[in-house]
Design a protein around this motif. Structure first.
Motif, short mmCIF file in Angstrom:
data_model
loop_
_atom_site.label_atom_id
_atom_site.label_comp_id
_atom_site.label_asym_id
_atom_site.label_seq_id
_atom_site.Cartn_x
_atom_site.Cartn_y
_atom_site.Cartn_z
N GLY A 161 0.86 -1.17 0.00
CA GLY A 161 0.00 0.00 0.00
C GLY A 161 0.89 1.22 0.00
O GLY A 161 1.81 1.33 0.81
N LEU A 162 0.65 2.14 -0.91
CA LEU A 162 1.57 3.25 -1.12
C LEU A 162 0.81 4.57 -1.12
O LEU A 162 -0.19 4.73 -1.82
N ALA A 163 1.28 5.52 -0.29
CA ALA A 163 0.69 6.86 -0.25
C ALA A 163 1.66 7.84 -0.90
O ALA A 163 2.85 7.85 -0.59
N PHE A 164 1.14 8.68 -1.79
CA PHE A 164 1.98 9.65 -2.48
C PHE A 164 1.11 10.83 -2.94
O PHE A 164 -0.13 10.73 -2.95
N LYS A 165 1.75 11.92 -3.28
CA LYS A 165 1.04 13.07 -3.82
C LYS A 165 0.93 12.93 -5.33
O LYS A 165 1.93 12.68 -6.01
N LEU A 166 -0.27 13.13 -5.83
CA LEU A 166 -0.52 12.91 -7.26
C LEU A 166 -0.66 14.25 -7.98
O LEU A 166 -1.36 15.16 -7.51
N TYR A 167 0.03 14.35 -9.12
CA TYR A 167 -0.02 15.56 -9.96
C TYR A 167 -0.47 15.18 -11.37
O TYR A 167 -0.20 14.07 -11.85
N ASP A 168 -1.15 16.10 -12.02
CA ASP A 168 -1.65 15.86 -13.39
C ASP A 168 -1.34 17.09 -14.25
O ASP A 168 -2.23 17.86 -14.61
N PRO A 169 -0.04 17.28 -14.57
CA PRO A 169 0.35 18.51 -15.31
C PRO A 169 -0.28 18.61 -16.69
O PRO A 169 -0.51 19.72 -17.18
N ASP A 170 -0.60 17.48 -17.32
CA ASP A 170 -1.21 17.52 -18.65
C ASP A 170 -2.73 17.48 -18.59
O ASP A 170 -3.39 17.38 -19.63
N ARG A 171 -3.27 17.53 -17.36
CA ARG A 171 -4.73 17.53 -17.15
C ARG A 171 -5.42 16.37 -17.87
O ARG A 171 -6.46 16.53 -18.53
N LEU A 172 -4.86 15.19 -17.71
CA LEU A 172 -5.44 13.99 -18.33
C LEU A 172 -6.65 13.48 -17.57
O LEU A 172 -7.46 12.73 -18.11
N LEU A 173 -6.77 13.87 -16.29
CA LEU A 173 -7.90 13.42 -15.47
C LEU A 173 -8.95 14.51 -15.27
O LEU A 173 -10.05 14.22 -14.79
N GLY A 174 -8.61 15.75 -15.58
CA GLY A 174 -9.54 16.86 -15.33
C GLY A 174 -8.83 18.18 -15.34
O GLY A 174 -7.76 18.34 -15.95
N ASP A 175 -9.39 19.15 -14.61
CA ASP A 175 -8.85 20.50 -14.63
C ASP A 175 -7.76 20.75 -13.59
O ASP A 175 -7.04 21.75 -13.68
N LYS A 176 -7.65 19.89 -12.58
CA LYS A 176 -6.70 20.13 -11.50
C LYS A 176 -5.32 19.59 -11.86
O LYS A 176 -5.19 18.49 -12.39
N VAL A 177 -4.31 20.37 -11.49
CA VAL A 177 -2.92 19.91 -11.67
C VAL A 177 -2.47 19.16 -10.42
O VAL A 177 -1.90 18.07 -10.50
N GLY A 195 -6.59 11.43 -5.15
CA GLY A 195 -6.60 12.63 -4.34
C GLY A 195 -7.37 12.53 -3.04
O GLY A 195 -7.42 13.48 -2.25
N GLN A 196 -7.98 11.36 -2.77
CA GLN A 196 -8.77 11.18 -1.55
C GLN A 196 -8.00 10.42 -0.47
O GLN A 196 -8.57 10.04 0.54
#
Length: 817
Positions: free
Chosen positions: A297-313, A367-368
């Motif tokens: 089980g791994l906890a990490f901070k997730l980033y989406d610079p190309d907005r592949l999942l939505g509007d949030k980076v 992100g949850q």
């Protein structure tokens, strides 16, 4: 004079019973009318006008909001510090329960006493009596910690095949689906035998993949992983803590970036190309079971610079399940936690690609992760470490009570020396507090509550009391506990104290920031309502909350002074007899605590969260209110046995004393000295009147510790007691019985020696001489011989060859005898 007395009594009564604004208005109007028309007091017209205006404003909600609460609302929004998303999620996690009553200033004692008694089902009891007992028999803690530095393969297999790793998993997935109470009692029993085995069992059942999957996993994730976890086909670990973000888990530097990539599924061997997923890099430390884990089980901070999942980076903390056989996952090395040999180690990876489907809960839970973690932690922190602390208390009580009765100095059992007596009373008293506190929290858990504040109270105070009980037990045992070896049943627990103090939130942080930091907002009747109203721009809700809050403060000022002035003798108690005064005193201190909380927040505002010493003392107040009330609940649950009254009184009186001292320390250091002066006179009109439990009471506790059955049996109920006299713990019960039974004979032997009736010198020769002279029967001779043999087995420590590798206790026996 009559008018003045009437208004004092009326105002006091209205405040004491927390009357509504309307009731205040009616009461004051009645007093003015009675004064003017029945008592012929000339009430000035100006007073009538002021009263009428105030009554109109305070009872007319639109006017009240315009004149009073509206301006206050605007000021409140300006001065209230903003909460970070992680703070908001921590505040929202879990539920409030009995801790809310303690914050209210008027605990509902009938509600406390009506909570159901925690019970084991027949299935759970059978598991404790069967597989758990057998597992304890299989564990040789010296072999585990000194020789193998791991559990033997047979023990590992027994744990897996008997479902120990799936106690919390539902039966539909092949788990045992035990109650939280049963889960804790299994861990407690194992921990009285060996910390390594206990940690191995408790971690998969605490915060980790199993818990997170049951609450948040997708159907596919549950159907695949939970049956495998339940049967031990998968060994889980959860990697949260990083070298640069120990207790500040919200600042983990580990990160993942949403992108497209390719991977080979290690479970099926199938290749997947051009998949939407995450490229993760991490470095984790102190991860229990990591060296042997098959699923990470791994906890990490997730980033989406190309907005592949939505509007949030910046998406936020995310939890994923990664097979340890997956390409790029580095794992397998070990840390060595002191005093134990449970598997613990680092894991790391660089740009490891995983599909989105490996996020726990799937893509929608990206992100949850922080919310998931804090919600689950509110349960796990009530069980694992508190259970191990209870186990240490039970072990310390059992072995120290027996040892202090068996071991003698200057012709007297050492437990009868007052210096030793003082330390032993603490062992029993703290053990009573620890188990009572955890059992009450477990009751809440099994009622469906998730008490996040109480879980922090338990984590801190149980592990601190474990530290104290083991320290005292080591002191009483002296040289017996200094020498390592199979005979030393305390050393490994003593060495492992820093583990419990550190993990699941370091104790210093838990006390100074978490207990009151969460409790002040979650448990207070009005603060969270006010903050949410401010964030939602809801002036109407704020008006209701702040009006109630002002009334609450006024009431607590009056109640604190009255209860302090009368020593709380005139307030109600749900029980008569010896415990009645404790309920009354706790009502008084609950009111005083509520008042101090409000005055701290009012005088310090948002800076209170940075005043960690003051916050810690407020946390100590709440904690000791809880501990004392839990002890009273336990006493009634046990049937109020009169034998247990001394240990109950010791536990409650010391908790109340520590509560009083926390209040004294808080007032001594409150920056606003005028406010401190006034509060001290209100809360302690007669000064600091509460003392810790007296010496006589402590002696009664210790006498019960050294006698079989009764209080000793209840304090140690649920621990593993070996039946083999060759075992260092197993020999204690038969040795204690034998010593007590032969004491009259030993007394006669000493009397004959003083009279000069022996010609021999040693105790052994004199015993034989008494037999040959007809002073003793053969049965008496055999009983004393056996008692002395058992006593020697209890007192002896281990010896080894010069390289400390070969342990041969039989060699010394042959050389001497």
């Amino acid at each position: 004079m009559i008018s003045a007395v009437l208004v004092v009594v009326m105002v006091g009564g209205l405040a004491y019973f927390r009357a509504t604004v309307l009731a205040w208005s009616i009461g004051l109007a009645g007093w003015l009318l009675v004064s003017q028309f029945s008592l012929n007091v000339q009430v000035p017209a100006a007073l009538w006008i002021v009263f009428a205006l105030l009554a109109l404003v305070l009872n007319g909600v639109p006017l009240r909001r315009a004149v009073f609460t509206g301006p206050l609302f605007r000021l409140f929004k300006k001065i209230t510090p903003a909460m970070s998303p992680t703070e908001q999620e921590a505040i929202n996690a879990g539920t409030v329960w009995w801790d809310r009553d303690l914050f209210s200033g008027k605990p509902d004692w009938q509600r406390l006493l009506s909570y159901p008694e925690p019970r084991l089902t027949p299935e759970e009891q059978a598991f404790l009596d069967g597989p758990t007992e057998e597992l304890c028999r299989m564990v040789d803690d010296w072999q585990v910690t000194h020789e193998l530095k791991d559990l033997p393969p047979a023990v590992w297999q027994f744990i897996k095949s008997n479902g120990f790793l799936g106690m919390i998993i539902k039966k539909q997935y092949g788990g045992l689906e035990f109650s939280n109470y049963a889960h804790a009692k299994v861990v407690t029993k194992i921990a009285t035998r060996g910390g390594t085995a206990a940690v191995t069992v408790m971690v998969p059942n605490s915060l980790g993949p199993g818990e997170l999957l049951q609450h948040y996993g997708t159907t596919e994730q549950k159907d695949y992983f939970l049956p495998r976890l339940a049967k031990g086909l998968e060994i889980p670990c959860f990697a949260l803590t990083s070298p640069h973000a120990g207790s500040d888990a919200g600042s983990i530097p580990d990160y993942g970036v949403v992108c497209r990539g390719s991977y080979t599924d290690p479970r099926s061997g199938e290749r997947h190309d051009n998949v939407l997923g995450i490229r993760v890099s991490w470095e984790k430390r102190w991860i229990t079971l990591a060296p042997v884990a098959t699923i990470l089980g791994l906890a990490f901070k997730l980033y989406d610079p190309d907005r592949l999942l939505g509007d949030k980076v910046e998406i936020g903390i995310t939890c994923a399940l990664v097979p340890t056989a997956h390409q790029g996952v580095m794992i397998g090395r070990r840390h060595w936690p002191g005093g134990t040999a449970f598997m613990n180690g680092p894991t790391w990876g660089k740009d490891v690609f995983i599909p989105l489907e490996w996020i726990i809960g799937g893509r929608e839970y990206a992100g949850q992760g922080w919310r998931m973690l804090v919600e689950c932690l509110s349960v796990g922190r009530c069980i694992s470490l508190p259970a191990m602390s209870v186990a240490s208390g039970k072990l310390a009580t059992y072995v120290t009570g027996a040892y202090a009765r068996i071991r003698d100095q200057f012709g007297l059992p050492i437990g009868k020396f007052e210096g030793v007596d003082e330390a032993m009373a603490r062992i029993a008293g703290y053990t009573y507090q620890m188990e009572a506190s955890q059992d009450l929290a477990l009751t809440g858990l099994d009622m469906g509550e998730r008490p996040s504040v109480l879980s922090a109270v338990l984590k801190y105070h149980n592990t601190e009391r474990m530290r104290k009980t083991l320290n005292d037990a080591m002191d009483v045992h002296g040289g017996k506990a200094v020498v390592l070896g199979p005979r030393n049943y305390l050393a490994r627990a003593y060495q492992s104290i820093p583990i419990a103090i550190t993990v699941e939130g370091a104790n210093i942080l838990t006390r100074s920031m978490i207990i009151y930091g969460q409790g002040a907002i979650r448990c207070h009747p009005f603060v969270l309502r006010e903050m949410r109203a401010a964030m939602a721009e809801d002036g109407k809700e704020f008006d209701l909350a702040i009006t109630g809050h002002v009334n609450f403060i006024i009431s607590n000022v009056v109640r604190s002074f009255w209860l302090g002035l009368t020593g709380s003798r005139l307030t109600m108690s749900p029980k008569a007899g010896a415990t009645a005064r404790y309920y009354r005193q706790l009502t008084r201190f609950s009111t005083a605590f509520a008042l101090l909380s409000d005055m701290a927040m009012l005088s310090l505002g948002g800076s209170l969260k940075f005043r960690e010493k003051l916050s810690a003392r407020l946390g100590d107040m709440l904690s000791n209110l809880y501990i004392a009330s839990a002890c009273l609940k336990r006493f009634e649950r046990d049937g109020a046995p009169q034998e247990d009254l001394p240990v109950l009184q010791w536990a409650v009186e010391n908790a109340i004393y520590e509560l009083q001292q926390a209040m004294d320390g808080f007032l001594a250091n409150l920056p606003n000295r005028i406010l401190s002066f006034v509060l001290r006179r209100v809360i302690f009109p007669w000064g600091l009147t509460h003392k810790p439990a007296g010496d006589k009471m402590g002696t009664l506790v210790v006498r019960a510790m050294m006698e079989e059955g009764g209080t000793r049996a209840r304090l140690t109920h649920g621990m593993y007691v070996p039946q083999d006299e060759r075992d260092a713990v197993g020999v204690l019960a038969p040795a204690l019985r034998a010593i007590v039974e032969t004491e009259p004979i030993e007394h006669r032997l000493r009397k004959w020696a003083r009279e000069g009736r022996f010609v021999t010198i040693t105790a052994r020769d004199r015993l034989a001489e008494a037999l040959h002279a007809g002073l003793l029967t053969q049965a008496e001779f055999d009983a004393v011989t056996r008692a002395r043999k058992l006593k020697r087995d209890v007192i002896m420590v281990d010896d080894f060859d010069s390289s400390l590798t070969q342990h041969d206790e039989a060699l010394l026996e042959r050389l001497i005898f």
